[in-house]
Design an enzyme around this catalytic site. Sequence first.
Site, PDB file in Angstrom:
ATOM      1  N   GLU A 125      49.075  81.772  67.134  1.00  0.00           N
ATOM      2  CA  GLU A 125      48.783  80.398  67.566  1.00  0.00           C
ATOM      3  C   GLU A 125      47.964  79.637  66.535  1.00  0.00           C
ATOM      4  O   GLU A 125      47.390  78.587  66.820  1.00  0.00           O
ATOM      5  CB  GLU A 125      48.063  80.431  68.915  1.00  0.00           C
ATOM      6  N   HIS A 153      43.516  79.483  74.552  1.00  0.00           N
ATOM      7  CA  HIS A 153      43.181  79.666  73.132  1.00  0.00           C
ATOM      8  C   HIS A 153      41.682  79.895  73.008  1.00  0.00           C
ATOM      9  O   HIS A 153      40.901  79.351  73.794  1.00  0.00           O
ATOM     10  CB  HIS A 153      43.527  78.415  72.300  1.00  0.00           C
ATOM     11  N   CYS A 175      41.624  70.705  69.365  1.00  0.00           N
ATOM     12  CA  CYS A 175      43.058  71.055  69.323  1.00  0.00           C
ATOM     13  C   CYS A 175      43.808  70.110  68.401  1.00  0.00           C
ATOM     14  O   CYS A 175      44.811  70.475  67.808  1.00  0.00           O
ATOM     15  CB  CYS A 175      43.696  70.917  70.702  1.00  0.00           C
TER      16      CYS A 175
HETATM   17  O1  SUG Z   1      49.989  74.696  73.630  1.00  0.00           O
HETATM   18  N1  SUG Z   1      49.758  71.833  75.644  1.00  0.00           N
HETATM   19  C1  SUG Z   1      49.332  72.563  74.475  1.00  0.00           C
HETATM   20  C2  SUG Z   1      47.865  72.340  74.213  1.00  0.00           C
HETATM   21  C3  SUG Z   1      47.420  72.953  72.921  1.00  0.00           C
HETATM   22  C4  SUG Z   1      45.946  73.026  72.800  1.00  0.00           C
HETATM   23  N2  SUG Z   1      45.596  73.547  71.530  1.00  0.00           N
HETATM   24  C5  SUG Z   1      44.465  74.221  71.260  1.00  0.00           C
HETATM   25  N3  SUG Z   1      43.708  74.721  72.203  1.00  0.00           N
HETATM   26  N4  SUG Z   1      44.168  74.422  70.025  1.00  0.00           N
HETATM   27  C6  SUG Z   1      49.611  74.060  74.622  1.00  0.00           C
HETATM   28  O2  SUG Z   1      49.451  74.570  75.737  1.00  0.00           O
HETATM   29  C7  SUG Z   1      51.414  70.957  77.210  1.00  0.00           C
HETATM   30  C8  SUG Z   1      52.685  70.160  77.121  1.00  0.00           C
HETATM   31  C9  SUG Z   1      53.215  69.753  78.462  1.00  0.00           C
HETATM   32  O3  SUG Z   1      52.944  70.413  79.462  1.00  0.00           O
HETATM   33  O4  SUG Z   1      53.963  68.735  78.530  1.00  0.00           O
HETATM   34  C10 SUG Z   1      51.068  71.685  75.906  1.00  0.00           C
HETATM   35  O5  SUG Z   1      51.933  72.067  75.170  1.00  0.00           O
END
Ligand code: SUG
Length: 448
Positions: free
Chosen positions: A174, A252, A371
């Site tokens: 990730e 994460h 993020c």
């Molecule tokens: O991968 N949300 C992302 C958020 C990423 C957060 N990144 C970090 N913590 N670095 C994920 O879960 C949701 C999209 C949706 O539900 O439409 C999403 O992909």
Amino acid sequence: MPEANFDGLVGPTHSYAGLSYGNIASARNQGATSNPRAAALQGLAKMEAVAELGLVQGVLPPQERPHLPTLRAHGFSGSDAEVLAKVAEADPVLLARVSSASSMWTANAATVMPGSDTRDGRTHFVTANLRAMFHRAIEPPVTARVLSATFADQTRFAIHDALPADSAFDFGDEGAANHTRLTRSAANGGEVCGIHLFAYGRAESAKRVPTRFPARQTLAASMRVAELGQLDLSRCIFAQQNADAIDAGVFHNDVICVGNGNMLFCHEFAFEDRSATHAALREAVGESLIIAEITNDEVGLEDVVKSYLFNSQLLTVADGTMALLCPIECAENPRVRAAIDRVISDHTNPLTRVTFLDVRESMRNGGGPACLRLRVPLTELDLASMNRAVLIDADCLAVLQSWVKTHYRESLSAHDLADPLLLRESRDALDELTRILKLGSIYDFQRA
Ligand code: SUG
């Protein structure tokens, strides 16, 4: 020079599709109407705030969505409009997946290991495979192209493709969201040596793993990333994420821990083996390491996940002190606010100030300030050799704001994703953006 931050620009199809199991905000907001224009402008305002602190701030472009090549690979055929109509009818979840603007969360773009820490002296980027979630697993090829167009000088930068995502390997990666670089002082740039903390959720050797939600990062992947990045393994620490925290929505590590320079700001339940992880970090970083920890009594996991306290950006500013850039949700939660005030008033750590920012459109999908950015420790020479058109200054900011206002909709819901006009608008926008940012032809539609 201090590290630079590269934020993902929110794409024109930003939507709430509930795609990320284990990400509580994503699930809670499934089906809500989004505002892509507001989302992109909130992101730009955050970039402006970081640039105003005197830091180098860059921008990385959104990906092409909906991604027609993925739909065609799934057997949908005909004109683009026909493909969209067919998939909307047959499989609306697939349409949502190939439409997600998730590349905005550039902390998941790659793991970055600066030249000061690598054997060949180049800065290594290992593109994340993001294989845990289908909508994110289609990002890596274009992410690698974007990074190559941004950090093109191969004498200084090495861009690696993502680790293989097939089941022959246990490589769930990730990117920087599960990686923290610490140093001996507040200096965090590309001239100083760092210690690399890799946090993973799952390993064959793990005694306890989450039972409710998936652990996205594997130990095997973290170790392979460190190897590809040519790190000295004696300067790497591999620590398991707390299984209960993942089950509480900490998908994460950057949702429960943020490190910068010689400061680690984290929750008591960040790691499965808290004391061994802290001891390994103290040993590796040295006496100057400061661990500012929040206990579960002070802020419980539910508030950690709701407020995204630890998904703040911890930044070294010009006078050598640190600033915390938090989501506005932290100011609205009295316990979280009190915890921040306590850490700031504790003069044994370098944190002296906090700024609260509104990135609510991204937060509703579980993406906070941290993020949205990829940290890249650079030297002055690195900075001089990279594509400077992606760096934010007042002029660039004004151009991007007007670009967003020209091309982005103010409202988007699930049924809009099948609209062929949305595809056209997005491609027109991205085509123009690649010229603004001098990226060349990075998108499939530009290469067809
Ligand atoms: O991968 N949300 C992302 C958020 C990423 C957060 N990144 C970090 N913590 N670095 C994920 O879960 C949701 C999209 C949706 O539900 O439409 C999403 O992909």
